[in-house]
Design a protein around this motif. Structure first.
Motif, short mmCIF file in Angstrom:
data_model
loop_
_atom_site.label_atom_id
_atom_site.label_comp_id
_atom_site.label_asym_id
_atom_site.label_seq_id
_atom_site.Cartn_x
_atom_site.Cartn_y
_atom_site.Cartn_z
N CYS A 261 77.92 1.65 22.96
CA CYS A 261 76.90 1.99 21.97
C CYS A 261 76.67 0.84 21.00
O CYS A 261 77.60 0.10 20.66
N LYS A 386 61.48 7.44 19.01
CA LYS A 386 62.22 8.26 19.97
C LYS A 386 63.64 7.70 20.11
O LYS A 386 63.83 6.51 20.31
N LEU A 387 64.64 8.58 19.99
CA LEU A 387 66.04 8.19 20.10
C LEU A 387 66.73 9.00 21.17
O LEU A 387 66.44 10.20 21.35
N GLU A 388 67.65 8.37 21.89
CA GLU A 388 68.47 9.10 22.86
C GLU A 388 69.64 9.74 22.12
O GLU A 388 70.39 9.05 21.43
N ILE A 389 69.78 11.05 22.26
CA ILE A 389 70.80 11.80 21.52
C ILE A 389 71.76 12.48 22.49
O ILE A 389 71.33 13.11 23.46
N ARG A 405 74.16 12.62 17.94
CA ARG A 405 74.02 11.27 17.38
C ARG A 405 73.32 10.35 18.35
O ARG A 405 73.46 10.47 19.58
N SER A 406 72.59 9.40 17.77
CA SER A 406 71.96 8.35 18.55
C SER A 406 73.01 7.34 18.96
O SER A 406 74.16 7.37 18.51
N ARG A 407 72.63 6.39 19.80
CA ARG A 407 73.58 5.35 20.22
C ARG A 407 74.05 4.52 19.02
O ARG A 407 75.19 4.06 18.99
N SER A 408 73.20 4.37 18.01
CA SER A 408 73.58 3.59 16.83
C SER A 408 74.30 4.42 15.78
O SER A 408 74.63 3.92 14.71
N LYS A 410 73.24 7.49 14.37
CA LYS A 410 72.44 8.31 13.46
C LYS A 410 72.60 9.80 13.80
O LYS A 410 72.51 10.20 14.96
N VAL A 412 71.28 13.47 14.04
CA VAL A 412 69.96 14.06 14.22
C VAL A 412 70.10 15.56 14.49
O VAL A 412 70.92 15.97 15.33
N ASP A 426 66.11 13.00 24.89
CA ASP A 426 65.26 12.15 24.05
C ASP A 426 64.68 13.00 22.94
O ASP A 426 64.13 14.08 23.19
#
Length: 443
Positions: A261, A386-389, A405-408, A410, A412, A426
C-alpha cells in the motif's frame, strides 16, 4: 475453580505491538477452554496488558487496578494478571504488589508465551507468580493468535529496538532487535490467506532494521518483495519506519510491488535539528524533508503519517516554530501528537531545561490545530475521486453503513450490504467530513 463457563477479560494499553501481544494471550486462553467477555464482573481472569511510553498510560493502570479490589473481595477465585512493558521497568512489579497485593500474576514482555504455565500454577498450587526476565530470549513461534478482525491482521516481523532515543523507554522494556526468519513470516501470511484474510500489517519497533540476527543476508526491502509474491494476499502495510533507516530500496519496493500500500508512517518527532540531535534521532531536519521529497516523487498519492513530541527538554519557541513549519511543508495525512512525558531511566529525564506544563499545552494545542487544518484540506481534495476500499465491517458511528480504508490509509464510510465485508470495492468520495470520508460504491 469451576471448569465450566470460564471467561477472561483483557484490557490493552499502548501500541500495535501490545495489541498483537494481547491477541496471542487471547489465543492461548481460548486454546485451554476460556471464552472472551467484555465484562469484568463476569470474568474468571482479568488481564491488564500495560504500556509505559507515557506516564498517563501508567496512571490509568493504577486507577484500574484499584477498582479491582472490590471485585476480588466479592470473588476470591478471580485471577488478576498484569503484563506488558510497564511491568518490565526496574522495580515496577514489586511496586504493584506492594500497592495491590491481590494481584495473582505479573510477567513481562519477554515471557508472555509462558502465561498458561503461570495460570496453572496459580490455580493448582494457589501461589502468587511474579516472573520478569531481564534479557530477551529467542523468538518463540507457533503461539496461537486470536485475531480481532477477520479481514486484516498484524504480523510481527521483528522485536526490540537498538536506537535508544533519549526520551524512549522501549529499548529497556522490549530488548534488542531480533528478526523472525523469513520462512516463518511467509508461513504466517500464507496461513492467514487460507483463513480468508486480505490484508496484513507488518510490525516492528523499526521495521527497516529487519534482517538483524538472521543467518542469511536479507533486507526489509527483500522481505517485502518476497511477501508480495504470496498468492491471495491483497494488501501489505507496515509500521513503524525510522527515518534514518528508510532507504530507496524500500521506497522502490513500495512503488513496484502491487500489493504494497502507498502509505508510510514516518515519525519525525520534531522539526528542529537541535532537538532531533538531543533526542538522538540520527537525522536532521534537512535529511527528513529530502526523504519526504524522495517518497512523494517515487510514490504519487502516497499517504504519509507521523508522530510528533511537543515540549521536549530545551525546546524553544524557535524549535517549536521549526516543527510547525515542517508540518506545513510535509502536509501529513494524519499525525499522532504527544506532550513529552518524562520516563525514569531515560537520558531525557535527567536533562535540564524541562518545559513548563503551561507552555507544553499551548504549543500542543497550536500543533493539533495546524495538523487538523491540513488533514481537512487534504481530505476535501478527494471529493469526486474514486478510491479502492477494503471493506472492514460496519461503520462504528452508523450500523447502516460500511467502513474501510483506501490504499493510502483514508477512512471511508459508505452504504452497502454486509456481504461485501472482506472484499475490495471502488468507492466514489462524495463528501469529506474532516477526518473521514463519505462515499458511494461505484457499480
Amino acid at each position: 475453580m469451576n471448569n465450566k463457563n470460564l471467561k477472561y477479560y483483557i484490557e490493552t494499553w499502548g501500541c500495535q505491538m501490545n495489541e498483537e501481544d494481547s491477541e496471542k494471550l487471547s489465543g492461548m486462553l481460548k486454546r485451554i477452554g476460556y471464552e472472551l467477555t467484555d465484562s469484568r464482573e463476569s470474568a474468571s481472569i482479568i488481564i491488564f496488558n500495560t504500556c509505559c511510553v507515557r506516564e498517563n498510560a501508567e496512571n490509568k493502570v493504577f486507577g484500574n487496578l484499584g477498582q479491582l479490589k472490590k471485585l476480588k473481595e466479592k470473588n476470591p477465585d478471580l485471577i488478576i494478571a498484569i503484563c506488558g512493558c510497564m511491568m518490565q521497568q526496574k522495580g515496577m512489579a514489586d511496586k504493584v504488589l506492594n500497592m495491590f497485593p491481590f494481584v495473582d500474576i505479573i510477567f513481562g514482555t519477554h515471557n508472555a508465551y509462558k502465561f498458561p504455565e503461570y495460570l496453572n500454577r496459580v490455580i493448582q498450587d494457589g501461589v502468587q507468580v511474579k516472573e520478569i526476565l531481564n534479557k530477551e530470549e529467542g523468538i518463540v513461534e507457533g503461539i496461537p493468535v486470536d485475531r480481532k478482525s477477520d479481514t486484516k491482521a498484524y504480523v510481527t516481523i521483528m522485536y526490540g529496538c537498538n536506537n535508544f532515543c533519549t526520551y524512549c523507554i522501549v529499548p529497556y522494556v522490549r530488548g534488542r532487535e531480533r528478526s523472525r526468519k523469513p520462512e516463518d513470516i511467509e508461513k504466517e501470511v500464507k496461513d492467514l490467506v487460507a483463513e480468508g484474510y486480505k490484508e496484513v500489517t507488518l510490525l516492528g519497533q523499526n521495521v527497516n532494521s529487519y534482517g538483524k540476527g538472521l543467518e542469511e543476508e536479507l533486507s526489509f526491502a527483500d522481505l517485502l518483495r518476497r511477501l508480495n509474491e504470496i498468492e491471495g494476499i491483497e494488501r501489505i502495510r507496515f509500521m513503524t519506519s525510522h527515518p534514518k533507516d528508510l532507504n530507496m530500496d524500500v521506497i522502490k519496493a513500495i512503488k513496484e510491488c502491487d500489493k504494497l500500500c502507498e502509505q508510510i508512517h514516518l515519525p519525525v518527532q520534531s522539526g528542529s535539528t537541535k532537538i532531533l540531535k538531543d533526542m538522538n534521532r540520527h537525522y536532521d531536519r534537512e535529511y527528513y524533508i529530502n526523504l519526504i521529497k524522495d517518497i512523494k516523487r517515487e510514490i504519487p498519492n502516497v499517504g504519509i503519517t507521523t508522530d510528533i513530541i511537543i515540549g521536549f527538554p530545551g525546546e524553544t519557541e524557535e524549535d517549536f516554530k521549526d516543527t510547525l513549519e515542517l508540518v506545513k511543508e510535509v502536509e501529513y495525512d494524519s499525525a499522532f501528537t504527544f506532550i513529552y512525558s518524562r520516563r525514569q531511566y531515560t537520558p531525557a529525564d535527567r536533562m535540564e531545561n524541562q518545559i513548563e506544563d503551561e507552555i507544553k499545552h499551548r504549543r500542543f494545542n497550536e500543533l493539533v490545530e495546524t495538523v487538523n487544518s491540513i488533514v481537512k484540506e487534504k481530505n476535501k481534495t478527494l471529493e469526486g475521486k474514486k478510491l479502492e476500499i477494503l471493506v472492514e465491517g460496519p461503520s462504528k458511528n452508523d450500523d447502516s453503513k460500511l467502513t474501510g480504508r483506501s490504499r493510502s490509509g483514508k477512512l471511508v464510510n459508505f452504504p452497502g450490504d454486509k456481504s461485501l465485508v472482506g472484499k475490495l470495492v471502488d468507492v466514489k468520495i462524495i463528501k469529506s467530513k474532516g477526518f473521514s470520508l463519505e462515499g458511494e460504491i461505484v457499480k
